[in-house]
Motif scaffolding. Structure first.
Motif, short mmCIF file in Angstrom:
data_model
loop_
_atom_site.label_atom_id
_atom_site.label_comp_id
_atom_site.label_asym_id
_atom_site.label_seq_id
_atom_site.Cartn_x
_atom_site.Cartn_y
_atom_site.Cartn_z
N ASN A 232 0.85 -1.18 0.00
CA ASN A 232 0.00 0.00 0.00
C ASN A 232 0.88 1.24 0.00
O ASN A 232 1.73 1.39 0.88
CB ASN A 232 -0.92 0.01 1.23
CG ASN A 232 -1.83 1.22 1.27
OD1 ASN A 232 -1.50 2.22 1.90
ND2 ASN A 232 -2.97 1.12 0.60
N ASP A 233 0.71 2.09 -1.00
CA ASP A 233 1.51 3.31 -1.12
C ASP A 233 3.01 3.01 -1.06
O ASP A 233 3.78 3.73 -0.42
CB ASP A 233 1.15 4.31 -0.02
CG ASP A 233 -0.25 4.90 -0.22
OD1 ASP A 233 -0.71 4.93 -1.38
OD2 ASP A 233 -0.86 5.30 0.77
N SER B 160 2.15 3.37 6.29
CA SER B 160 3.40 4.09 6.00
C SER B 160 3.99 4.70 7.27
O SER B 160 5.22 4.77 7.42
CB SER B 160 3.15 5.18 4.95
OG SER B 160 2.17 6.09 5.40
N GLU C 49 -1.79 4.97 9.46
CA GLU C 49 -1.47 4.51 8.11
C GLU C 49 -0.28 3.56 8.19
O GLU C 49 0.63 3.74 9.02
CB GLU C 49 -1.13 5.70 7.21
CG GLU C 49 -2.30 6.61 6.90
CD GLU C 49 -3.28 5.97 5.93
OE1 GLU C 49 -2.89 5.00 5.25
OE2 GLU C 49 -4.43 6.44 5.86
#
Length: 278
Positions: free
Chosen positions: A125-126, A259, A257
């Motif tokens: 993800n990302d 990240s 998140e």
């Protein structure tokens, strides 16, 4: 049973639940037996479960010296054969026996969580790769665990993709359940590994098992000054006091998140420790 619960991340019931939900039914049953003339006394009348203070650690983290000794085992540097992985040789084995111990040190995941991983649980993800823990006993246990940069360097993604290309759902096709649990077999194998590497008496006295890798990871998060709420999000811990009042914002949003979690996970280091390389 307690060891299985620990490996699988199963949360124990509270004394209140035991007394009010389970033992209450036992007492009711014996009251019925008395009324029906089946017995004359209720043996469960004075039975209750009380909360006991913890008597020291059940498990300890490994010392750096112990980790260094374990990671010099033949499974990571060449063994006799796939059936004789504890004997030195030239055979390279890259199955669950090679991966699970380093993964424990670098993710903090429970053994049961790692043993049950499928190819669909390793996601991106990302630009951040992570393990998606989708089944857990508690709400906190359902989480996304970012992959440490060292895991990437070890070739974990290539291993997962290899399993996917071969049509496997699991990423550990050679790991079969024992006694109904995948973690049973892995736990017994790691006990043999640690007994041979450290000596059974030392391992027992030190209270170190596979689950100790989770303790090590959490200690390394602390050493990296990772905030407590971030640590809880990464390892799937409930707050210390689940009955305490929560701030209103705790019930808003989806949490951190991945990240953000990845940034903190990347700070985990094991100074002086040489981890396996492909």
């Amino acid at each position: 049973m307690l060891e299985i619960a620990e490996r699988e991340g199963l949360r124990p019931i509270t004394p209140t639940t035991a007394n009010q939900k389970y033992l209450a039914h036992v007492r009711t049953f014996f009251d019925w037996c008395i009324a029906a003339g089946k017995c004359t006394t209720n043996p469960a009348t004075d039975i209750s479960v009380s909360a006991l203070a913890k008597k020291g650690r059940l498990r300890n983290p490994f010392t750096m010296d112990e980790l260094g000794t374990v990671l010099k085992s033949p499974i990571w540097y060449g063994c006799k054969s796939p059936d004789r992985v504890f004997d030195p040789g030239t055979t390279k084995v890259r199955d669950w026996r090679w991966w699970l111990f380093p993964l424990g040190l670098l993710t903090g995941c429970r053994l049961g969580e790692l043993c049950s991983l499928t190819v669909d649980q390793v996601l991106q993800n990302d630009g951040v790769w992570y393990i998606d823990i989708v089944k857990a006993k508690s709400e906190a246990g359902v989480r996304r665990v970012p992959l440490h940069p060292t895991i990437m360097q070890m070739g974990f993604l290539a291993h997962v993709e290899n399993m996917r290309q071969k049509g496997y759902e699991t990423i550990w096709p050679g790991l079969n359940p024992k006694g109904g649990y995948l973690s049973n077999r892995a736990s017994h194998w790691h006990a043999d590994l640690l007994n041979l590497a450290l000596g059974k008496e030392q391992r027992t006295a030190r209270k170190v098992v596979y689950h100790s890798t989770r303790h090590n990871f959490i200690d390394r998060l602390r050493a990296a000054r990772v905030p407590k709420d971030i640590r809880h999000a990464i390892v799937g811990h409930e707050p210390e006091d689940r009955n305490s009042a929560k701030h209103v914002e705790d019930d808003y949003g989806l949490g951190y998140e991945v990240s953000v979690l990845a940034e903190w996970v990347s700070r985990v280091e094991y100074p002086g420790l040489i981890l396996p390389t492909p």
